[in-house]
Motif scaffolding. Structure first.
Motif, PDB file in Angstrom:
ATOM      1  N   THR A  85      35.355 -15.749   8.798  1.00 42.25           N
ATOM      2  CA  THR A  85      36.646 -15.375   9.382  1.00 42.25           C
ATOM      3  C   THR A  85      36.931 -16.304  10.554  1.00 42.25           C
ATOM      4  N   ASP A 131      41.096  -8.512   3.423  1.00 39.81           N
ATOM      5  CA  ASP A 131      41.130  -8.767   4.857  1.00 39.81           C
ATOM      6  C   ASP A 131      41.475  -7.474   5.598  1.00 39.81           C
ATOM      7  N   GLN A 132      41.890  -7.588   6.848  1.00 39.05           N
ATOM      8  CA  GLN A 132      42.160  -6.410   7.677  1.00 39.05           C
ATOM      9  C   GLN A 132      43.478  -5.727   7.312  1.00 39.05           C
ATOM     10  N   THR A 169      46.340 -12.546   1.897  1.00 42.03           N
ATOM     11  CA  THR A 169      46.712 -12.209   3.270  1.00 42.03           C
ATOM     12  C   THR A 169      47.404 -10.855   3.332  1.00 42.03           C
ATOM     13  N   SER A 188      45.565 -17.411   4.988  1.00 39.96           N
ATOM     14  CA  SER A 188      44.423 -16.494   5.057  1.00 39.96           C
ATOM     15  C   SER A 188      43.311 -17.102   5.899  1.00 39.96           C
ATOM     16  N   TRP A 189      42.781 -16.317   6.822  1.00 39.66           N
ATOM     17  CA  TRP A 189      41.677 -16.759   7.654  1.00 39.66           C
ATOM     18  C   TRP A 189      40.425 -15.913   7.428  1.00 39.66           C
ATOM     19  N   THR A 190      40.286 -15.412   6.209  1.00 39.05           N
ATOM     20  CA  THR A 190      39.051 -14.735   5.786  1.00 39.05           C
ATOM     21  C   THR A 190      38.687 -15.305   4.421  1.00 39.05           C
ATOM     22  N   ASN A 235      36.887  -9.852   7.402  1.00 38.17           N
ATOM     23  CA  ASN A 235      36.589  -9.964   5.972  1.00 38.17           C
ATOM     24  C   ASN A 235      35.783  -8.732   5.574  1.00 38.17           C
ATOM     25  N   GLY A 288      49.028 -12.354  10.341  1.00 37.42           N
ATOM     26  CA  GLY A 288      49.496 -13.536   9.641  1.00 37.42           C
ATOM     27  C   GLY A 288      51.010 -13.584   9.565  1.00 37.42           C
ATOM     28  N   TRP A 318      41.080 -10.990  12.767  1.00 36.66           N
ATOM     29  CA  TRP A 318      40.846 -11.213  11.343  1.00 36.66           C
ATOM     30  C   TRP A 318      39.470 -10.670  10.959  1.00 36.66           C
ATOM     31  N   GLY A 366      33.495 -10.619  10.957  1.00 39.23           N
ATOM     32  CA  GLY A 366      34.635 -10.977  11.787  1.00 39.23           C
ATOM     33  C   GLY A 366      34.550 -10.428  13.176  1.00 39.23           C
TER      34      GLY A 366
END
Length: 335
Positions: free
Chosen positions: A315, A173-174, A256, A189-191, A322, A178, A320, A91
């Motif tokens: 990611t 994730d981080q 998320t 979720s963007w990972t 992963n 979100g 964001w 990411g």
């Protein structure tokens, strides 16, 4: 093409003796939670027993073996928690070298018992895993019997022999970001992780493709099928990583804004038949973090001998990340 007769000849000609083993008594619960994983030799022995002992036709034997999921498999795994850091991060960050699309794992070629054929074994050659192949357009495919001749055991000449792929990931994730309503769910979720595909094909070069009799099995000669490769200019190519997840390749996304590392096991079978256009089926897959078009079994059914399944970490958007603790890919095929 190998037959049962040829398999028996191969079996009886081996140097090592096959000693009978007293089977351990296990409860049904133990069998279901920890099933026996046969080797290629196990499968050949069972088929030979059915042929010689019960005089069953080969078509019925193949059906019995398939229904019992009595398949050999290979397992490829990387644990990133054994180094200086508890995880590997895919990411955006302040480090310019970080990427949002990273190859994490390369499985053993379908039908092979190990790869590369030379030392060190794949599981110890960690540098093979994160090395993406140089993007190039795919060439003419080698026929299935070419790979059959390189495997060293009596594999039937089945063009599409894969039966099951099991992906296991440990990641998060981080742990922030979100929309608040998406926290602790798989929405927003963007990972995530995506499956990829590589294979050896005949390449243009000094020798005409038709004179290239068999693949080199070298890492440098692999061609990426997924992610797709597109022309960047006249002489160079690049991976075409889409902004949004590829719903037919998305294995799993992280929940998320969750602090804890979670383990996910996703199974793709050749018998899966969820219609990608079915909204209820798509919603069911999305609710568990899977790609909405990964329930139809197409990816598994279309794999050919020698194909390599890969796993990519993904990611999107600044912030964001992963955090990947470990990844594992198990590939099962018919013998």
């Amino acid at each position: 093409m190998w037959s049962i007769t040829a398999a028996l000849s191969w079996l009886t000609g081996r140097d090592e003796l096959i000693e009978p083993i007293e089977p351990a008594v296990r409860t049904p619960e133990e069998i279901l939670s920890n099933p026996y994983l046969p080797s290629v030799l196990d499968v050949i022995v069972v088929k030979s027993m059915l042929v010689k002992g019960l005089k069953l036709p080969l078509e019925l034997i193949d059906s019995i073996v398939d229904q019992a999921e009595y398949w050999p498999h290979t397992s490829s795994e990387i644990n990133y928690a054994t180094g200086d850091s508890p995880f590997y991060t895919v990411g955006y960050s302040t480090t310019a070298d970080d990427s949002e699309n990273e190859l994490l794992l390369r499985a053993v070629p379908l039908g092979f018992l190990k790869w590369p054929p030379q030392d060190p074994p794949l599981e110890k050659a960690r540098n093979l895993h994160p090395t993406a192949v140089q993007p190039s357009p795919p060439g003419e495919q080698f026929p299935a019997d070419v790979f059959q001749g390189l495997m060293g055991y009596p594999v039937p000449l089945v063009t599409h022999p894969c039966r099951k792929i099991v992906f296991t990931t440990r990641s998060r994730d981080q742990a922030w970001g979100g929309d608040a309503q998406d926290h602790h769910t798989y929405h927003g979720s963007w990972t995530w992780f995506e499956a990829g595909l590589e294979r050896w094909t005949r390449k243009q070069g000094d020798s005409p493709p038709e004179t290239q009799m068999q693949p080199s099995l070298a890492l440098k000669d692999l061609t990426a099928i997924y992610p797709p490769v597109v022309a960047e200019n006249e002489n160079t190519y690049k991976y075409d990583h889409q902004l949004l997840p590829s719903e037919n390749l998305k294995v799993q996304c992280n929940k998320t804004a969750v602090h804890e590392t979670l383990e996910h096991t996703v199974v793709w079978r050749y018998t899966d038949d969820m219609d990608p256009e079915n909204e209820q089926a798509a919603a069911e897959l999305a609710s568990s973090g899977r790609g909405t078009a990964t329930g139809d079994g197409r990816f598994v059914r279309q794999l050919e001998l020698g194909d390599i399944v890969t796993l990519w970490g993904k990611t999107r958007f600044p912030g964001w990340a992963n955090h990947v603790e470990s990844v594992k890919v198990e590939v099962y095929w018919v013998v």
